[in-house]
Design a protein around this motif. Sequence first.
Motif, PDB file in Angstrom:
ATOM      1  N   PRO A 119      54.787  60.470  23.056  1.00  0.00           N
ATOM      2  CA  PRO A 119      54.709  61.851  22.538  1.00  0.00           C
ATOM      3  C   PRO A 119      53.289  62.404  22.639  1.00  0.00           C
ATOM      4  O   PRO A 119      52.310  61.669  22.484  1.00  0.00           O
ATOM      5  CB  PRO A 119      55.136  61.693  21.069  1.00  0.00           C
ATOM      6  CG  PRO A 119      55.904  60.413  21.015  1.00  0.00           C
ATOM      7  CD  PRO A 119      55.286  59.519  22.050  1.00  0.00           C
ATOM      8  N   ILE A 120      53.177  63.718  22.892  1.00  0.00           N
ATOM      9  CA  ILE A 120      51.856  64.331  23.049  1.00  0.00           C
ATOM     10  C   ILE A 120      51.716  65.578  22.180  1.00  0.00           C
ATOM     11  O   ILE A 120      52.705  66.227  21.831  1.00  0.00           O
ATOM     12  CB  ILE A 120      51.574  64.713  24.517  1.00  0.00           C
ATOM     13  CG1 ILE A 120      52.615  65.725  25.019  1.00  0.00           C
ATOM     14  CG2 ILE A 120      51.532  63.489  25.401  1.00  0.00           C
ATOM     15  CD1 ILE A 120      52.312  66.262  26.411  1.00  0.00           C
ATOM     16  N   THR A 121      50.477  65.879  21.842  1.00  0.00           N
ATOM     17  CA  THR A 121      50.115  67.140  21.198  1.00  0.00           C
ATOM     18  C   THR A 121      48.838  67.641  21.878  1.00  0.00           C
ATOM     19  O   THR A 121      48.133  66.874  22.542  1.00  0.00           O
ATOM     20  CB  THR A 121      49.850  66.965  19.685  1.00  0.00           C
ATOM     21  OG1 THR A 121      48.840  65.962  19.496  1.00  0.00           O
ATOM     22  CG2 THR A 121      51.108  66.558  18.954  1.00  0.00           C
TER      23      THR A 121
ATOM     24  N   TYR B   5      59.301  50.234  26.111  1.00  0.00           N
ATOM     25  CA  TYR B   5      58.123  50.565  26.906  1.00  0.00           C
ATOM     26  C   TYR B   5      57.904  52.073  26.846  1.00  0.00           C
ATOM     27  O   TYR B   5      58.864  52.848  26.903  1.00  0.00           O
ATOM     28  CB  TYR B   5      58.314  50.153  28.363  1.00  0.00           C
ATOM     29  CG  TYR B   5      58.372  48.665  28.592  1.00  0.00           C
ATOM     30  CD1 TYR B   5      57.216  47.932  28.823  1.00  0.00           C
ATOM     31  CD2 TYR B   5      59.586  47.995  28.595  1.00  0.00           C
ATOM     32  CE1 TYR B   5      57.265  46.567  29.046  1.00  0.00           C
ATOM     33  CE2 TYR B   5      59.653  46.632  28.819  1.00  0.00           C
ATOM     34  CZ  TYR B   5      58.495  45.916  29.043  1.00  0.00           C
ATOM     35  OH  TYR B   5      58.546  44.570  29.251  1.00  0.00           O
ATOM     36  N   CYS B   6      56.634  52.488  26.761  1.00  0.00           N
ATOM     37  CA  CYS B   6      56.321  53.915  26.719  1.00  0.00           C
ATOM     38  C   CYS B   6      55.220  54.224  27.732  1.00  0.00           C
ATOM     39  O   CYS B   6      54.219  53.509  27.806  1.00  0.00           O
ATOM     40  CB  CYS B   6      55.878  54.330  25.315  1.00  0.00           C
ATOM     41  SG  CYS B   6      57.177  54.165  24.063  1.00  0.00           S
TER      42      CYS B   6
ATOM     43  N   GLU C 158      47.179  56.834  11.750  1.00  0.00           N
ATOM     44  CA  GLU C 158      47.635  57.227  13.075  1.00  0.00           C
ATOM     45  C   GLU C 158      46.626  56.800  14.148  1.00  0.00           C
ATOM     46  O   GLU C 158      45.419  56.763  13.902  1.00  0.00           O
ATOM     47  CB  GLU C 158      47.832  58.746  13.148  1.00  0.00           C
ATOM     48  CG  GLU C 158      48.700  59.322  12.041  1.00  0.00           C
ATOM     49  CD  GLU C 158      50.117  58.788  12.071  1.00  0.00           C
ATOM     50  OE1 GLU C 158      50.659  58.651  13.181  1.00  0.00           O
ATOM     51  OE2 GLU C 158      50.671  58.507  10.991  1.00  0.00           O
ATOM     52  N   LYS C 159      47.140  56.484  15.316  1.00  0.00           N
ATOM     53  CA  LYS C 159      46.271  56.109  16.433  1.00  0.00           C
ATOM     54  C   LYS C 159      46.665  56.925  17.652  1.00  0.00           C
ATOM     55  O   LYS C 159      47.851  57.080  17.968  1.00  0.00           O
ATOM     56  CB  LYS C 159      46.385  54.611  16.733  1.00  0.00           C
ATOM     57  CG  LYS C 159      45.411  54.147  17.809  1.00  0.00           C
ATOM     58  CD  LYS C 159      45.345  52.622  17.899  1.00  0.00           C
ATOM     59  CE  LYS C 159      46.595  52.027  18.509  1.00  0.00           C
ATOM     60  NZ  LYS C 159      46.420  50.587  18.817  1.00  0.00           N
TER      61      LYS C 159
ATOM     62  N   ASP D 139      50.310  60.022  21.090  1.00  0.00           N
ATOM     63  CA  ASP D 139      50.526  59.319  19.827  1.00  0.00           C
ATOM     64  C   ASP D 139      50.962  57.874  20.120  1.00  0.00           C
ATOM     65  O   ASP D 139      52.108  57.603  20.446  1.00  0.00           O
ATOM     66  CB  ASP D 139      51.594  60.037  19.006  1.00  0.00           C
ATOM     67  CG  ASP D 139      51.736  59.443  17.609  1.00  0.00           C
ATOM     68  OD1 ASP D 139      51.123  58.393  17.330  1.00  0.00           O
ATOM     69  OD2 ASP D 139      52.477  60.030  16.795  1.00  0.00           O
ATOM     70  N   ILE D 140      50.020  56.931  20.003  1.00  0.00           N
ATOM     71  CA  ILE D 140      50.305  55.522  20.300  1.00  0.00           C
ATOM     72  C   ILE D 140      50.332  54.684  19.025  1.00  0.00           C
ATOM     73  O   ILE D 140      50.122  53.467  19.063  1.00  0.00           O
ATOM     74  CB  ILE D 140      49.280  54.948  21.295  1.00  0.00           C
ATOM     75  CG1 ILE D 140      47.856  55.123  20.774  1.00  0.00           C
ATOM     76  CG2 ILE D 140      49.436  55.613  22.664  1.00  0.00           C
ATOM     77  CD1 ILE D 140      46.801  54.427  21.631  1.00  0.00           C
ATOM     78  N   THR D 141      50.613  55.335  17.905  1.00  0.00           N
ATOM     79  CA  THR D 141      50.716  54.626  16.633  1.00  0.00           C
ATOM     80  C   THR D 141      51.809  53.555  16.724  1.00  0.00           C
ATOM     81  O   THR D 141      52.926  53.832  17.143  1.00  0.00           O
ATOM     82  CB  THR D 141      51.047  55.592  15.493  1.00  0.00           C
ATOM     83  OG1 THR D 141      50.072  56.645  15.475  1.00  0.00           O
ATOM     84  CG2 THR D 141      51.055  54.881  14.155  1.00  0.00           C
ATOM     85  N   GLY D 142      51.471  52.328  16.333  1.00  0.00           N
ATOM     86  CA  GLY D 142      52.441  51.239  16.363  1.00  0.00           C
ATOM     87  C   GLY D 142      52.685  50.659  17.739  1.00  0.00           C
ATOM     88  O   GLY D 142      53.636  49.901  17.933  1.00  0.00           O
TER      89      GLY D 142
END
Length: 356
Positions: free
Chosen positions: A41-43, A117-118, A11-12, A56-59
């Motif tokens: 998405p955030i935690t 895009y995110c 995860e990144k 969460d910037i995975t991928g």
Amino acid sequence: MEFEIKKEGNEKYLSAKGLKFDEGNYQIQMIMNNNISGIVPITIRNINNEKELLYDITGMSNLSSIFERSLMRSEELVKFTLAIKQLSDSLREYLLCEDNIKFDFNYIYYKAKQKQYCFCYCPDEGEDFSLQIKTLFNQVLDYVNYNDKDAVALAYGMQEVASRDDFTLEELLEFALDSKEKPEPIVLEDEDCEIEEDEEDSEEEKKKSFFETIKNFFRKDREESEDSLYIEETEENFSFDTDNLSDEDATVLLTSSAAEYIVLKSINREQNILVAPNKYPYIIGKSKRSSDYKVSSNVVSRVHARLNCEMGVYTIEDLNSTNGTFVNDERLKPHEIKEIEKGDVIKLADLEFSVE
């Protein structure tokens, strides 16, 4: 707010610290409990009584890194603008504020697998949305492919629209879609592959249908039609592939010896500057990302001028620079192309060069 990249196994995350928000904040809860299209998405973590927001910037890859490898072409600029408009609509639907989006290429991500895009939503920070968009489209000028004339015209035109005090996203998108010269599709093909004429016509029709479909979507025309089927069919032609995208190949002058190339040698400067193009077209400016030769001068524009050679004829083009491009004391108009030869004097802002 301080940002850093963290990796945890596969995860990144983009970590944001120095926040001063309540975890029960409506905006935070809305983003955490809903899968909002276009929002990273955030935690939330609490470490030593300090809140840490994890994106969460995975991928994903940020746009700054993508366009450093492959500069932005016109069709990518259209899709990017459409994504901002769709994001704005989603935020309003969930009663979230546009001001809290971090509109910076370093914090805007692209998810290649989903072709999406995110954007990062920062609950503790906010800046006027219109001002951020103006700044963003100024930043676009650093990433546009200056070998793609359609992209250049589109980028500067959209920057002009965004510079108006009363501009709207609708106007920006309409300007992009109604541009007279539509961008060519990206076609990835094998070197040995030959395209028949009827295949070229087919790609042209797909390109036209792509833009018509986006227009229909933007105008909320969601009725099924033949045009709408082309979105899926042409998506590969208009999407990023971060592994395969490369800059548009520049035209290289075939010569029998390196001596046939011209060079620009600085005049009356303590530190000599020698601009020796090894390919054409060749862009001079102060932007490290967008120029072939970087000039360290505040009076030189990010992309100031372009040298070119066709059939042995050398030319220089002013790229809408702020302080001008001069040939033998004659100032060129924006995007004016002027033939040059050895012995001419070229001035970029206040920097003078002799053509040798």
